[in-house]
Design a protein around this motif. Structure first.
Motif, PDB file in Angstrom:
ATOM      1  N   UNK A 134      67.889 151.708  57.341  1.00 33.08           N
ATOM      2  CA  UNK A 134      68.677 152.055  56.169  1.00 33.08           C
ATOM      3  C   UNK A 134      68.753 150.848  55.242  1.00 33.08           C
ATOM      4  N   UNK A 135      68.361 151.035  53.995  1.00 39.05           N
ATOM      5  CA  UNK A 135      68.369 149.945  53.019  1.00 39.05           C
ATOM      6  C   UNK A 135      69.776 149.726  52.475  1.00 39.05           C
ATOM      7  N   UNK A 136      70.047 148.477  52.116  1.00 37.95           N
ATOM      8  CA  UNK A 136      71.345 148.154  51.523  1.00 37.95           C
ATOM      9  C   UNK A 136      71.407 148.721  50.104  1.00 37.95           C
ATOM     10  N   UNK A 137      72.446 149.454  49.811  1.00 41.56           N
ATOM     11  CA  UNK A 137      72.542 150.127  48.511  1.00 41.56           C
ATOM     12  C   UNK A 137      73.558 149.478  47.576  1.00 41.56           C
ATOM     13  N   UNK A 138      74.216 148.393  48.014  1.00 42.83           N
ATOM     14  CA  UNK A 138      75.197 147.662  47.200  1.00 42.83           C
ATOM     15  C   UNK A 138      76.317 148.582  46.698  1.00 42.83           C
ATOM     16  N   UNK A 139      76.835 149.413  47.582  1.00 45.25           N
ATOM     17  CA  UNK A 139      77.976 150.245  47.227  1.00 45.25           C
ATOM     18  C   UNK A 139      77.646 151.493  46.444  1.00 45.25           C
ATOM     19  N   UNK A 140      76.367 151.806  46.282  1.00 45.65           N
ATOM     20  CA  UNK A 140      75.989 153.017  45.548  1.00 45.65           C
ATOM     21  C   UNK A 140      76.221 154.250  46.424  1.00 45.65           C
ATOM     22  N   UNK A 141      76.805 155.255  45.828  1.00 48.05           N
ATOM     23  CA  UNK A 141      77.099 156.480  46.558  1.00 48.05           C
ATOM     24  C   UNK A 141      75.953 157.473  46.398  1.00 48.05           C
ATOM     25  N   UNK A 142      75.727 158.324  47.402  1.00 50.75           N
ATOM     26  CA  UNK A 142      74.700 159.359  47.243  1.00 50.75           C
ATOM     27  C   UNK A 142      75.137 160.395  46.211  1.00 50.75           C
ATOM     28  N   UNK A 143      74.188 161.228  45.807  1.00 51.80           N
ATOM     29  CA  UNK A 143      74.447 162.202  44.739  1.00 51.80           C
ATOM     30  C   UNK A 143      75.560 163.179  45.107  1.00 51.80           C
ATOM     31  N   UNK A 144      75.657 163.521  46.416  1.00 51.64           N
ATOM     32  CA  UNK A 144      76.676 164.495  46.837  1.00 51.64           C
ATOM     33  C   UNK A 144      78.095 163.945  46.669  1.00 51.64           C
ATOM     34  N   UNK A 145      78.245 162.594  46.590  1.00 56.94           N
ATOM     35  CA  UNK A 145      79.564 161.978  46.450  1.00 56.94           C
ATOM     36  C   UNK A 145      79.884 161.579  44.998  1.00 56.94           C
ATOM     37  N   UNK A 146      78.979 161.854  44.071  1.00 58.02           N
ATOM     38  CA  UNK A 146      79.215 161.523  42.664  1.00 58.02           C
ATOM     39  C   UNK A 146      80.316 162.410  42.077  1.00 58.02           C
ATOM     40  N   UNK A 147      81.074 161.861  41.136  1.00 62.69           N
ATOM     41  CA  UNK A 147      82.116 162.645  40.467  1.00 62.69           C
ATOM     42  C   UNK A 147      81.476 163.537  39.417  1.00 62.69           C
ATOM     43  N   UNK A 148      81.892 164.788  39.396  1.00 64.63           N
ATOM     44  CA  UNK A 148      81.359 165.743  38.415  1.00 64.63           C
ATOM     45  C   UNK A 148      82.267 165.766  37.185  1.00 64.63           C
ATOM     46  N   UNK A 149      81.708 165.402  36.067  1.00 62.75           N
ATOM     47  CA  UNK A 149      82.471 165.407  34.814  1.00 62.75           C
ATOM     48  C   UNK A 149      81.930 166.500  33.893  1.00 62.75           C
ATOM     49  N   UNK A 150      82.788 166.999  33.058  1.00 63.55           N
ATOM     50  CA  UNK A 150      82.412 168.048  32.112  1.00 63.55           C
ATOM     51  C   UNK A 150      82.854 167.638  30.720  1.00 63.55           C
ATOM     52  N   UNK A 151      81.998 167.894  29.733  1.00 65.66           N
ATOM     53  CA  UNK A 151      82.330 167.568  28.348  1.00 65.66           C
ATOM     54  C   UNK A 151      83.580 168.314  27.914  1.00 65.66           C
ATOM     55  N   UNK A 152      84.378 167.656  27.099  1.00 62.91           N
ATOM     56  CA  UNK A 152      85.640 168.260  26.649  1.00 62.91           C
ATOM     57  C   UNK A 152      85.402 169.506  25.815  1.00 62.91           C
ATOM     58  N   UNK A 153      84.249 169.574  25.140  1.00 60.37           N
ATOM     59  CA  UNK A 153      83.955 170.722  24.263  1.00 60.37           C
ATOM     60  C   UNK A 153      83.524 171.961  25.053  1.00 60.37           C
ATOM     61  N   UNK A 154      83.181 171.786  26.340  1.00 65.19           N
ATOM     62  CA  UNK A 154      82.727 172.920  27.162  1.00 65.19           C
ATOM     63  C   UNK A 154      83.879 173.391  28.047  1.00 65.19           C
ATOM     64  N   UNK A 155      84.354 174.563  27.790  1.00 66.68           N
ATOM     65  CA  UNK A 155      85.420 175.190  28.577  1.00 66.68           C
ATOM     66  C   UNK A 155      84.979 176.598  28.954  1.00 66.68           C
ATOM     67  N   UNK A 156      85.561 177.208  30.019  1.00 65.59           N
ATOM     68  CA  UNK A 156      85.165 178.579  30.396  1.00 65.59           C
ATOM     69  C   UNK A 156      85.278 179.553  29.229  1.00 65.59           C
TER      70      UNK A 156
END
Length: 298
Positions: A134-156
Motif C-alpha cells: 500500500x502506497x503512502x497517500x499523505x492523508x488523501x481519502x478514497x473517492x467513496x469518502x469524499x464529501x458530496x457538494x451540490x451547487x446552490x442553484x441546483x435544487x430538487x
C-alpha cells in the motif's frame, strides 16, 4: 640707544602691556568653530532620511525588467557570494548511517580470534511473486469518502440544460443527488425522449425555472448500482456453435420501464398545471449568431 634696548627687552616672567591674560575656560563653554561643527552634525542627522529598498532592475512594463537574469547576476555580483543551505533532518540521518557489521570474538586457536558479522542478515526465503504494498497517500481519502457538494442553484425540481452526451441541449428535471455526487434527472421521456439517467453537475446549466416535486415519490432502489453498465456476453466458439457469432444486444428491462412510468406520471401531472412549461421542456437550447452565453440569463 642702550636705554631703548633695555626697555624693549623682556624678562622671562613679565608680559607685554597690550597682551591679555588667557581666561580660564568654563566646562560648558565651547569654541565657536566647535559649536558650528556640532550644529552641522545635528543638521545632517535631521536631513538623513531612510532609503527604502528598491530593485536594481527597473521595471519597463508589468512583469518585464530592463535587465535579463544573467545581467542581474553580474550586477548583484552573485558570483562572489557562496550560499550553503542548512542541512535538513533527512540529510543528517543519511550521514549518520547505522553500523552494518560487528566484530565478535571467536573461540579456537586456528580461527583468528575475531570475526566480522552482519547485524542484519539477508533473508533466506524470497517470495516468488511481488507482494502488493500500500502506497503512502499523505492523508488523501478514497473517492467513496469524499464529501458530496451540490451547487446552490441546483435544487430538487430545477430545470437543467444538459451540455454533454447524446441528449445535449435538452432540458430535464432534476430529482435528487446520488451517493457518487451525480445528479438523477428525467425528461420526462414522453416530452423530450430523455429517460431516467445520471448527469454530472459540471456539465449542466441550472435555469431559474422550477417544477414543484415536493410530493413526488422516487423509488429508493434508484441508486448508482441501478444505472451501472452491465457487461454483454461475448460469443465463445465451442462444439456445435461455430456459426453463433452474434453479440448480445442491450435490452431495456421491464423494471426500468415501470420505474420510468412511475416517476414520469407524477411529474407530468405537475407540468400540466404550469402553462407553456411543456413546450419549454420540449425545446432544445442552442446558440446562434450574435447570442453570447455570458450575457444570457437562464
Amino acid at each position: 640707544m642702550a636705554g631703548e634696548k633695555v626697555a624693549s627687552e623682556k624678562k622671562p616672567g613679565e608680559k607685554a602691556a597690550g597682551e591679555k591674560k588667557p581666561g580660564k575656560k568654563k566646562p560648558g563653554e565651547k569654541k565657536p568653530a566647535e559649536q558650528q561643527a556640532g550644529q552641522k552634525e545635528v543638521g545632517e542627522k535631521k536631513k538623513k532620511v531612510k532609503k527604502h529598498h528598491a530593485s536594481r532592475n527597473p521595471v519597463l512594463a508589468r512583469g518585464i525588467g530592463r535587465y535579463s537574469r544573467s545581467a542581474m547576476y553580474a550586477r548583484k555580483a552573485l558570483y562572489k557570494r557562496k550560499y550553503t543551505a542548512p542541512e535538513t533532518k533527512i540529510e543528517k540521518k543519511k550521514k549518520e548511517k547505522p553500523r552494518a557489521t560487528i566484530t565478535k570474538p571467536v573461540g579456537g586457536d586456528k580461527n583468528g580470534g575475531s570475526r566480522v558479522v552482519k547485524i542484519r542478515k539477508m533473508p533466506r526465503y524470497y517470495p516468488t511473486e511481488d507482494v502488493p504494498r500500500k502506497l503512502l497517500s499523505h492523508g488523501k481519502k478514497p473517492f467513496c469518502q469524499h464529501k458530496r457538494r451540490l451547487r446552490a442553484s441546483i435544487t430538487p425540481g430545477t430545470v437543467l440544460i444538459l451540455l454533454t452526451g447524446r441528449h445535449r441541449g435538452k432540458r430535464v428535471v432534476f430529482l435528487k443527488q446520488l451517493a457518487t455526487g451525480l445528479l438523477l434527472v428525467t425528461g420526462p421521456l414522453v416530452i423530450n425522449r430523455v429517460p431516467l439517467r445520471r448527469a454530472h453537475q459540471k456539465f449542466v446549466i441550472a435555469t431559474s425555472t422550477k417544477v414543484d416535486i415536493s410530493g413526488v415519490k422516487i423509488p429508493k432502489h434508484l441508486t448508482d448500482a441501478y444505472f451501472k453498465k452491465k457487461r454483454l456476453r461475448k460469443p465463445k466458439h465451442q462444439e456445435g456453435e461455430i456459426f453463433d457469432t452474434e453479440k448480445e444486444k442491450y435490452e431495456i428491462t421491464e423494471q426500468r420501464k415501470s420505474d420510468q412510468k412511475a416517476v414520469d406520471s407524477q411529474i407530468l401531472a405537475r407540468i400540466k398545471k404550469v402553462p407553456q412549461l411543456r413546450g419549454y421542456l420540449r425545446s432544445t437550447f442552442c446558440l446562434s449568431n450574435g447570442v453570447y452565453p455570458h450575457k444570457l440569463v437562464f
